[in-house]
Design a protein around this motif. Structure first.
Motif, PDB file in Angstrom:
ATOM      1  N   ASN A  84       0.835  -1.197   0.000  1.00 12.96           N
ATOM      2  CA  ASN A  84       0.000   0.000   0.000  1.00 12.96           C
ATOM      3  C   ASN A  84       0.878   1.258   0.000  1.00 12.96           C
ATOM      4  OD1 ASN A  84      -2.187  -1.670   0.185  1.00 12.96           O
ATOM      5  ND2 ASN A  84      -2.518  -1.333   2.384  1.00 12.96           N
ATOM      6  N   ILE A  85       0.209   2.397  -0.139  1.00 15.07           N
ATOM      7  CA  ILE A  85       0.842   3.695   0.076  1.00 15.07           C
ATOM      8  C   ILE A  85       0.178   4.302   1.305  1.00 15.07           C
ATOM      9  CG2 ILE A  85       1.354   5.977  -0.857  1.00 15.07           C
ATOM     10  CD1 ILE A  85       1.020   4.874  -3.639  1.00 15.07           C
ATOM     11  N   SER A  86       0.976   4.749   2.259  1.00 19.58           N
ATOM     12  CA  SER A  86       0.398   5.365   3.454  1.00 19.58           C
ATOM     13  C   SER A  86       0.924   6.783   3.630  1.00 19.58           C
ATOM     14  CB  SER A  86       0.719   4.529   4.697  1.00 19.58           C
ATOM     15  OG  SER A  86       2.112   4.513   4.945  1.00 19.58           O
ATOM     16  N   PHE A  87       0.005   7.659   4.002  1.00 20.84           N
ATOM     17  CA  PHE A  87       0.330   9.054   4.308  1.00 20.84           C
ATOM     18  C   PHE A  87      -0.062   9.292   5.757  1.00 20.84           C
ATOM     19  CE2 PHE A  87      -0.404   8.926  -0.263  1.00 20.84           C
ATOM     20  CZ  PHE A  87       0.686   9.632  -0.756  1.00 20.84           C
ATOM     21  N   ASN A  97       8.597  21.242  11.504  1.00 23.04           N
ATOM     22  CA  ASN A  97       7.157  21.052  11.301  1.00 23.04           C
ATOM     23  C   ASN A  97       6.770  20.620   9.891  1.00 23.04           C
ATOM     24  OD1 ASN A  97       6.303  21.487  13.877  1.00 23.04           O
ATOM     25  ND2 ASN A  97       5.976  23.691  13.625  1.00 23.04           N
ATOM     26  N   GLU A  98       7.454  21.143   8.883  1.00 26.72           N
ATOM     27  CA  GLU A  98       7.087  20.794   7.512  1.00 26.72           C
ATOM     28  C   GLU A  98       7.962  19.686   6.934  1.00 26.72           C
ATOM     29  OE1 GLU A  98       5.637  23.931   4.761  1.00 26.72           O
ATOM     30  OE2 GLU A  98       6.484  25.293   6.250  1.00 26.72           O
ATOM     31  N   GLY A  99       8.753  19.075   7.794  1.00 22.03           N
ATOM     32  CA  GLY A  99       9.605  17.990   7.341  1.00 22.03           C
ATOM     33  C   GLY A  99       8.847  16.695   7.141  1.00 22.03           C
ATOM     34  N   TYR A 100       9.462  15.764   6.430  1.00 22.76           N
ATOM     35  CA  TYR A 100       8.830  14.477   6.153  1.00 22.76           C
ATOM     36  C   TYR A 100       9.893  13.415   5.925  1.00 22.76           C
ATOM     37  CZ  TYR A 100      10.137  15.248   1.274  1.00 22.76           C
ATOM     38  OH  TYR A 100      10.868  15.460   0.133  1.00 22.76           O
ATOM     39  N   GLN A 101       9.451  12.179   6.031  1.00 25.04           N
ATOM     40  CA  GLN A 101      10.255  11.025   5.627  1.00 25.04           C
ATOM     41  C   GLN A 101       9.476  10.262   4.575  1.00 25.04           C
ATOM     42  OE1 GLN A 101      10.872   8.880   9.277  1.00 25.04           O
ATOM     43  NE2 GLN A 101      12.631  10.129   9.887  1.00 25.04           N
ATOM     44  N   LEU A 102      10.154   9.886   3.515  1.00 21.11           N
ATOM     45  CA  LEU A 102       9.535   9.094   2.451  1.00 21.11           C
ATOM     46  C   LEU A 102      10.407   7.866   2.241  1.00 21.11           C
ATOM     47  CD1 LEU A 102       8.197  10.402  -0.966  1.00 21.11           C
ATOM     48  CD2 LEU A 102       9.465   8.279  -0.803  1.00 21.11           C
ATOM     49  N   ASN A 107       7.999  -3.451   0.712  1.00 20.86           N
ATOM     50  CA  ASN A 107       6.713  -3.568   1.409  1.00 20.86           C
ATOM     51  C   ASN A 107       5.706  -2.491   1.023  1.00 20.86           C
ATOM     52  OD1 ASN A 107       7.518  -5.838   2.958  1.00 20.86           O
ATOM     53  ND2 ASN A 107       8.701  -4.472   4.297  1.00 20.86           N
ATOM     54  N   GLY A 108       6.155  -1.444   0.309  1.00 17.57           N
ATOM     55  CA  GLY A 108       5.234  -0.390  -0.091  1.00 17.57           C
ATOM     56  C   GLY A 108       5.869   0.979  -0.042  1.00 17.57           C
ATOM     57  N   ILE A 109       5.009   1.969   0.074  1.00 19.46           N
ATOM     58  CA  ILE A 109       5.447   3.363   0.080  1.00 19.46           C
ATOM     59  C   ILE A 109       4.934   4.004   1.361  1.00 19.46           C
ATOM     60  CG2 ILE A 109       5.328   5.588  -1.106  1.00 19.46           C
ATOM     61  CD1 ILE A 109       4.805   4.046  -3.708  1.00 19.46           C
ATOM     62  N   PHE A 110       5.846   4.624   2.124  1.00 17.48           N
ATOM     63  CA  PHE A 110       5.510   5.219   3.405  1.00 17.48           C
ATOM     64  C   PHE A 110       5.894   6.700   3.388  1.00 17.48           C
ATOM     65  CE2 PHE A 110       6.671   0.818   3.811  1.00 17.48           C
ATOM     66  CZ  PHE A 110       5.717   0.256   4.651  1.00 17.48           C
ATOM     67  N   VAL A 111       4.912   7.570   3.621  1.00 20.59           N
ATOM     68  CA  VAL A 111       5.163   9.000   3.730  1.00 20.59           C
ATOM     69  C   VAL A 111       4.722   9.430   5.118  1.00 20.59           C
ATOM     70  CG1 VAL A 111       4.729  11.296   2.808  1.00 20.59           C
ATOM     71  CG2 VAL A 111       4.758   9.331   1.260  1.00 20.59           C
ATOM     72  N   ARG A 112       5.674   9.901   5.924  1.00 17.96           N
ATOM     73  CA  ARG A 112       5.368  10.356   7.279  1.00 17.96           C
ATOM     74  C   ARG A 112       5.805  11.806   7.424  1.00 17.96           C
ATOM     75  NH1 ARG A 112       7.589   5.190   7.979  1.00 17.96           N
ATOM     76  NH2 ARG A 112       6.184   3.672   8.957  1.00 17.96           N
ATOM     77  N   GLY A 113       4.945  12.588   8.035  1.00 16.14           N
ATOM     78  CA  GLY A 113       5.272  13.990   8.254  1.00 16.14           C
ATOM     79  C   GLY A 113       5.065  14.391   9.689  1.00 16.14           C
ATOM     80  N   LYS A 114       5.845  15.374  10.140  1.00 16.45           N
ATOM     81  CA  LYS A 114       5.687  15.883  11.499  1.00 16.45           C
ATOM     82  C   LYS A 114       4.313  16.546  11.648  1.00 16.45           C
ATOM     83  CE  LYS A 114       7.467  17.274  15.542  1.00 16.45           C
ATOM     84  NZ  LYS A 114       8.675  18.106  15.585  1.00 16.45           N
ATOM     85  N   THR A 115       3.832  17.154  10.548  1.00 16.46           N
ATOM     86  CA  THR A 115       2.524  17.809  10.524  1.00 16.46           C
ATOM     87  C   THR A 115       1.830  17.438   9.224  1.00 16.46           C
ATOM     88  OG1 THR A 115       3.446  19.747   9.419  1.00 16.46           O
ATOM     89  CG2 THR A 115       3.417  19.782  11.833  1.00 16.46           C
TER      90      THR A 115
END
Length: 833
Positions: A84-87, A97-102, A107-115
């Motif tokens: 899956n892709i998860s946000f 605050n506007e940072g992210y990890q991709l 196993n898929g696509i993972f997008v995580r953000g502080k905000t």
């Protein structure tokens, strides 16, 4: 041994795979770790969106589908299954605050953000990976990205007053900003030429002030012509656009222009202005465009405006301008002068400060903060929480930061995208000629002028697009914006040490221009380079794969023009034009074939350079030749003198007097006795008096036009700084300005000393390259004997032409109506052979 060779082969194979998959990300992320392997997007594809992002879910779904042509299954929540892709929003991430990890793995696509904004920034990066030129559709390479912005404020301003852009166009603009991780849309909603926001307590602001034209309270301007022009955004429109922007991670800051630039207000509610009889012109030539500071009732009106505006925009700031105020109105106004006496003020800047502090109290009342242009620093103290938009130059941003104010760097010399992008293109020139490379070169934080603590006061960078000259051609707003905003996004986001023009240009031309095209942006492509030497034009495309077309008759190439495929043999190189076409909408400016410079220098020493160049191969005909000294952006120091041209070692002409390099000297030479056996030499002296950079290219070109002796007269009074005599020198940098608007019956007469043979004469009005102060109503006529005149073309957007059949004695401009502007400008005739 065999095992070691196998492992090495596998390593090299994986390395070549990683290197082959260029992601071409703009803006450049903080950290990208790419590895061998790729994730194949499954069918069906499931996307999980954090419930904190539910308002943006539709935007994510639409954007992903459009980019990948895959229609995923969407769910709201935090549960993530394989493939899956998860946000997801993860407030525990150790990122700004506007940072992210991709992360993309097996196993898929993972997008995580502080905000929420961080997740949306990661989403934009994912879309760019999917659209990179070397990434196979339906797959994405394994990668791990950790990313965050350099500046908290990454903004762009759009002027919707001088030209009105409908709601959908504004939404498109916001989409394009979001795609570049910009986070503030500065909406310039009011100015002299139109009030664009509905204020229910003051209905005439839009009933009257949103329109210009015949019978309207505002005169036609900026290409609107003799018809009703304008429009405004209802409060429902505003709410819709603001919500649209928030769903994309963008805050919308309104700007209400006060106390200057307010002709739309004073035309709708005349009592707001100063009660004076004098018509005192602003910088732009407007009259009666200032709020009266001494009229107490005005602060009640401002309270009503700010109350309604505050309710429409959730963003913490309201921009209340304060720039280019025509304070001369206050100096003649009895109420303003009475206020000055009461408060003990000694100059009108103190009145400006008084007005601004009064307005700040109103803004504070509605729980907002104020942003203003750097001029508001004059005249006294202001609230320390004020945000300063430093537009007049880098030094003004330095001043603001040193005084402790939060500062947005947006110097016109680098970030005003209404500036022309080359010498021959449409746009302003007062700040600089600003192409994408110059825009990218801007560094918002000066290293040597601010302490580390003062540097922290610079919280961001912003661009601006003023719309005076965005009326034509179609979609010029997009052409002026991109890819310069792509460059701006990297300035605002990426680490300073990662900035590199060649690297950025490679990413831009390899994949990102195609992304702009896929977004539907009619951007400005990069022009080719066409060099003429020894009877041959050789064209170099601006990047691999660029499509270059040409025209050999002096016209701008079209998409139907011949393709350039090999060097062109010709002696008539001046008539050739070349242009890059990206697609149906995006193209470069047309460029002429040019000769190489005849000389150049580059020094940072305090020294005198004596330069002598054999330019024989450069001179190929008799005629009027111009020698031009073109300094580099940072190398305009020094002076030029003793410029001499020799033919067969015999002096043709010398210019002995000293000329500043920064004035871009242009010297005229007449070569009457040319033959191909002659030799030519150019001598000149450069004196660099300080240890500052002096660098320039020197070009020598024959003008394609005739320059016969001419006498010009007119019925209109001239501005002494721009006299009628400027129309006699054939220098396009000098021109005529009248002191008043033209009217029916006015004329300008060009009388030649001797009759002139010409196939076509172009008659141009307005400031060169600026369609301002042009003739709207009128025609041009010509005479063979100086007495009897034959009608030629009517003026079309300030220009007209004639096609004489015999030697011509005179040309006359006949004006049949006002141009509805403060003055009229005229240029030299373009007299073809």
């Amino acid at each position: 041994m065999r095992k070691s060779i196998l492992l090495l082969a596998l390593f090299l194979s994986s390395l070549s795979f990683v290197q082959a998959q260029k992601l071409d990300l703009i803006p450049k992320p903080v950290s990208v770790q790419q590895s061998a392997g790729q994730f194949v997007l499954p069918s069906p594809l499931k996307i999980v969106v954090d419930k904190k992002l539910k308002n943006s879910a539709a935007y994510i779904a639409t954007g992903f589908s459009k980019n990948t042509r895959i229609n995923p299954i969407f769910s709201i929540g935090k549960k993530h299954g394989k493939n899956n892709i998860s946000f997801l929003v993860d407030k525990k991430l150790d990122l700004p605050n506007e940072g992210y990890q991709l992360e993309i793995n097996q196993n898929g696509i993972f997008v995580r953000g502080k905000t929420e904004k961080g997740v949306l920034n990661g989403f934009q990066t994912l879309l760019q990976i999917c659209s990179a030129k070397e990434v196979k559709k339906g797959t994405v390479p394994f990668v791990k990205i950790e990313d965050y912005p350099r500046f908290d404020w990454r903004g762009m301003m759009l002027d919707c007053s001088r030209q009105f852009f409908d709601k959908q166009t504004v939404k498109n603009y916001i989409d394009w900003l979001a795609a570049h991780k910009m986070n503030v849309f500065h909406w310039h909603l009011t100015d002299d030429n139109g009030w664009r926001i509905e204020i229910k307590s003051l209905p005439d602001l839009t009933l009257k002030g949103a329109w210009r034209g015949p019978g309207e309270v505002l005169l036609p301007s900026y290409g609107s012509g003799d018809k009703r022009y304008g429009g405004f955004y209802t409060q429902e429109d505003i709410k819709e656009v603001v919500a649209y922007a928030v769903d994309r991670g963008i805050s919308v800051m309104p700007e209400i222009e006060i106390p200057g630039h307010s002709r739309a207000v004073t035309a709708s509610y005349p009592e707001v202005g100063c009660a004076i009889t004098q018509e005192l012109k602003s910088v732009q030539g407007e009259v009666k465009n200032v709020w009266c500071v001494g009229r107490e009732e005005n602060y009640d009106l401002l309270d009503s405006i700010i109350r309604e505006v505050s309710g429409l925009f959730p963003f913490e700031y309201i921009h209340i301008a304060g720039d280019e105020v025509n304070r001369a109105n206050w100096e003649h106004c009895p109420k303003c002068q009475a206020l000055m006496a009461k408060e003990g003020f000694t100059d009108s800047f103190q009145l400006q400060n008084y007005f601004f502090r009064r307005v700040q109290k109103i803004v504070d009342k509605y729980h907002k903060k104020t942003d203003g242009w750097n001029e508001i620093l004059k005249g006294g103290e202001i609230d320390p929480n004020t945000l300063i938009s430093a537009w007049q130059g880098i030094s003004y941003g330095i001043e603001s930061a040193k005084k402790g104010y939060k500062t947005i760097m947006m110097p016109g010399q680098f970030t005003y995208y209404d500036m022309a992008q080359s010498e021959t293109e449409r746009g302003h020139r007062w700040a600089a000629i600003t192409d994408t490379k110059r825009a990218y070169s801007f560094e918002p934080i000066p290293d040597t002028d601010l302490t580390p603590e003062e540097q922290k006061n610079i919280i961001g960078v912003q661009g601006a697009l003023w719309s005076e000259y965005l009326d034509r051609p179609a979609r010029i707003m997009e052409y002026q914006s991109y890819p310069r905003i792509s460059a701006l996004s990297e300035i605002g986001w990426s680490k300073k040490e990662d900035k590199n023009w060649d690297d950025f240009y490679g990413r831009l031309t390899h994949s990102h221009l195609q992304r702009l095209a896929d977004m539907g942006i009619a951007f400005r492509d990069f022009p080719p380079t066409a060099i003429y030497k020894n009877g041959t034009i050789t064209v170099t495309p601006p990047y691999k794969g660029a499509v270059v077309r040409f025209d050999k008759d002096g016209n701008e190439p079209t998409r139907q023009s011949p393709l350039y495929t090999e060097p062109i043999q010709t002696k008539d190189y001046e008539r050739y034009m070349f242009r890059v076409f990206f697609n149906e909408y995006a193209a470069s400016p047309a460029v002429k074939a040019e000769k190489l410079p005849v000389a150049n220098w580059n020094t940072s020493k305090a020294e005198v350079l004596t330069i002598s160049e054999n330019i024989t191969e450069h001179v190929d005909r008799k005629g009027i030749w111009y020698l031009t000294f073109n300094p580099t952006d940072d190398g305009a120091n020094g002076t030029i003198k003793n410029v001499s041209l020799f033919e067969n070692d015999k002096l043709i002409r010398t210019y002995a007097d000293e000329k500043a390099l920064k004035s871009k000297p242009r010297l005229r030479f007449l070569i009457e006795n040319y033959n191909e056996k002659n030799t030519y030499r150019l001598d000149f002296t450069v004196e660099n008096k300080e240890e500052k950079k002096s660098a320039a290219n020197v070009k020598f070109n024959c003008t394609p036009y005739q320059e016969p002796e001419v006498k010009v007269t007119s019925s209109m009074a001239e501005n002494p700084k721009f006299p009628i005599a400027n129309l006699e020198d054939y220098n396009e940098e000098t021109y005529l300005r009248t002191d008043v608007a033209c009217k029916d019956g006015d004329w300008i007469l060009y009388t030649f000393t001797n009759p002139v043979v010409s196939s076509k004469i172009d008659v141009l009005t307005g400031i060169p390259h600026h369609p301002r102060f042009i003739i709207n109503n009128g025609y041009v006529e010509f005479s063979y004997n100086g007495t009897d005149f034959i009608k030629g073309d009517n003026f079309d957007y300030g220009n007209a032409s004639i096609y004489p059949k015999q030697p011509i004695k005179a040309v006359r401009i006949q004006i049949t109506g006002t141009n509805n502007e403060p003055l009229m400008a005229g240029q030299d005739l373009k007299i073809n052979p």
